[in-house]
Motif scaffolding. Sequence first.
Motif, PDB file in Angstrom:
ATOM      1  N   VAL A  17      47.717  52.661  35.953  1.00 25.77           N
ATOM      2  CA  VAL A  17      47.813  52.690  37.404  1.00 25.77           C
ATOM      3  C   VAL A  17      49.263  52.977  37.754  1.00 25.77           C
ATOM      4  O   VAL A  17      50.169  52.284  37.292  1.00 25.77           O
ATOM      5  N   THR A  18      49.473  54.019  38.546  1.00 24.39           N
ATOM      6  CA  THR A  18      50.815  54.385  38.993  1.00 24.39           C
ATOM      7  C   THR A  18      50.900  54.141  40.500  1.00 24.39           C
ATOM      8  O   THR A  18      50.061  54.635  41.257  1.00 24.39           O
ATOM      9  N   VAL A  19      51.897  53.368  40.897  1.00 27.74           N
ATOM     10  CA  VAL A  19      52.080  53.010  42.301  1.00 27.74           C
ATOM     11  C   VAL A  19      53.405  53.603  42.774  1.00 27.74           C
ATOM     12  O   VAL A  19      54.445  53.412  42.131  1.00 27.74           O
ATOM     13  N   THR A  20      53.353  54.333  43.886  1.00 25.71           N
ATOM     14  CA  THR A  20      54.564  54.940  44.453  1.00 25.71           C
ATOM     15  C   THR A  20      54.592  54.689  45.959  1.00 25.71           C
ATOM     16  O   THR A  20      53.552  54.465  46.578  1.00 25.71           O
ATOM     17  N   LEU A  21      55.780  54.732  46.507  1.00 26.70           N
ATOM     18  CA  LEU A  21      55.921  54.582  47.949  1.00 26.70           C
ATOM     19  C   LEU A  21      55.354  55.800  48.661  1.00 26.70           C
ATOM     20  O   LEU A  21      55.471  56.935  48.174  1.00 26.70           O
ATOM     21  N   LYS A  22      54.752  55.577  49.807  1.00 29.67           N
ATOM     22  CA  LYS A  22      54.240  56.678  50.617  1.00 29.67           C
ATOM     23  C   LYS A  22      55.410  57.497  51.154  1.00 29.67           C
ATOM     24  O   LYS A  22      56.528  56.984  51.314  1.00 29.67           O
ATOM     25  N   ASN A  23      55.148  58.776  51.414  1.00 29.34           N
ATOM     26  CA  ASN A  23      56.165  59.624  52.027  1.00 29.34           C
ATOM     27  C   ASN A  23      56.581  59.026  53.361  1.00 29.34           C
ATOM     28  O   ASN A  23      55.755  58.512  54.108  1.00 29.34           O
ATOM     29  N   VAL A  52      54.472  51.316  37.083  1.00 33.20           N
ATOM     30  CA  VAL A  52      53.321  51.712  36.268  1.00 33.20           C
ATOM     31  C   VAL A  52      52.736  50.462  35.632  1.00 33.20           C
ATOM     32  O   VAL A  52      53.463  49.613  35.114  1.00 33.20           O
ATOM     33  N   PHE A  53      51.413  50.366  35.666  1.00 32.39           N
ATOM     34  CA  PHE A  53      50.684  49.276  35.023  1.00 32.39           C
ATOM     35  C   PHE A  53      49.770  49.874  33.962  1.00 32.39           C
ATOM     36  O   PHE A  53      48.962  50.748  34.275  1.00 32.39           O
ATOM     37  N   ASP A  54      49.909  49.442  32.722  1.00 31.86           N
ATOM     38  CA  ASP A  54      49.002  49.825  31.649  1.00 31.86           C
ATOM     39  C   ASP A  54      48.075  48.649  31.390  1.00 31.86           C
ATOM     40  O   ASP A  54      48.541  47.542  31.114  1.00 31.86           O
ATOM     41  N   LEU A  55      46.775  48.904  31.488  1.00 31.62           N
ATOM     42  CA  LEU A  55      45.786  47.841  31.332  1.00 31.62           C
ATOM     43  C   LEU A  55      44.782  48.222  30.252  1.00 31.62           C
ATOM     44  O   LEU A  55      44.470  49.400  30.084  1.00 31.62           O
ATOM     45  N   GLU A  56      44.288  47.228  29.541  1.00 32.43           N
ATOM     46  CA  GLU A  56      43.184  47.422  28.614  1.00 32.43           C
ATOM     47  C   GLU A  56      41.982  46.690  29.183  1.00 32.43           C
ATOM     48  O   GLU A  56      42.061  45.497  29.484  1.00 32.43           O
ATOM     49  N   LEU A  57      40.893  47.421  29.350  1.00 31.74           N
ATOM     50  CA  LEU A  57      39.685  46.869  29.946  1.00 31.74           C
ATOM     51  C   LEU A  57      38.581  46.809  28.909  1.00 31.74           C
ATOM     52  O   LEU A  57      38.449  47.717  28.080  1.00 31.74           O
ATOM     53  N   GLU A  58      37.785  45.761  28.968  1.00 34.33           N
ATOM     54  CA  GLU A  58      36.650  45.651  28.060  1.00 34.33           C
ATOM     55  C   GLU A  58      35.492  46.483  28.602  1.00 34.33           C
ATOM     56  O   GLU A  58      35.339  46.636  29.808  1.00 34.33           O
ATOM     57  N   GLY A  59      34.670  47.006  27.696  1.00 33.24           N
ATOM     58  CA  GLY A  59      33.492  47.767  28.104  1.00 33.24           C
ATOM     59  C   GLY A  59      33.746  49.264  28.097  1.00 33.24           C
ATOM     60  O   GLY A  59      34.873  49.726  27.904  1.00 33.24           O
ATOM     61  N   ASN A  60      32.670  50.023  28.317  1.00 27.60           N
ATOM     62  CA  ASN A  60      32.736  51.491  28.292  1.00 27.60           C
ATOM     63  C   ASN A  60      32.261  52.142  29.581  1.00 27.60           C
ATOM     64  O   ASN A  60      32.135  53.363  29.640  1.00 27.60           O
ATOM     65  N   ASP A  61      31.976  51.354  30.606  1.00 28.85           N
ATOM     66  CA  ASP A  61      31.446  51.879  31.863  1.00 28.85           C
ATOM     67  C   ASP A  61      32.602  52.357  32.743  1.00 28.85           C
ATOM     68  O   ASP A  61      33.290  51.557  33.378  1.00 28.85           O
TER      69      ASP A  61
END
Length: 79
Positions: free
Chosen positions: A5-11, A41-50
């Motif tokens: 997830v990438t978070v940036t300020l709005k223009n 930036v947030f790097d996440l690991e999620l369980e599951g394949n959906d």
Amino acid sequence: MKARVTVTLKNGVLDPQGKAIKGALGALGFDGIGHVRQGKVFDLELEGNDKAKAEADLKAMCEKLLANTVIENYTIALG
């Protein structure tokens, strides 16, 4: 499943950290820097394949915690 997830300020939102980074880069001798915008930036690991569930969960995470949607945009990338 991995997600980024990438978070940036709005223009139009002032970015004092970006301005400070630009000044510091110039002081370090890096010329030609026109504009700097800072984000997170947030790097996440999620369980599951959906993927659909993962995207929905990530969007909810961003809306509730990871991003201030009044002043920030976010993008989600699954990999």
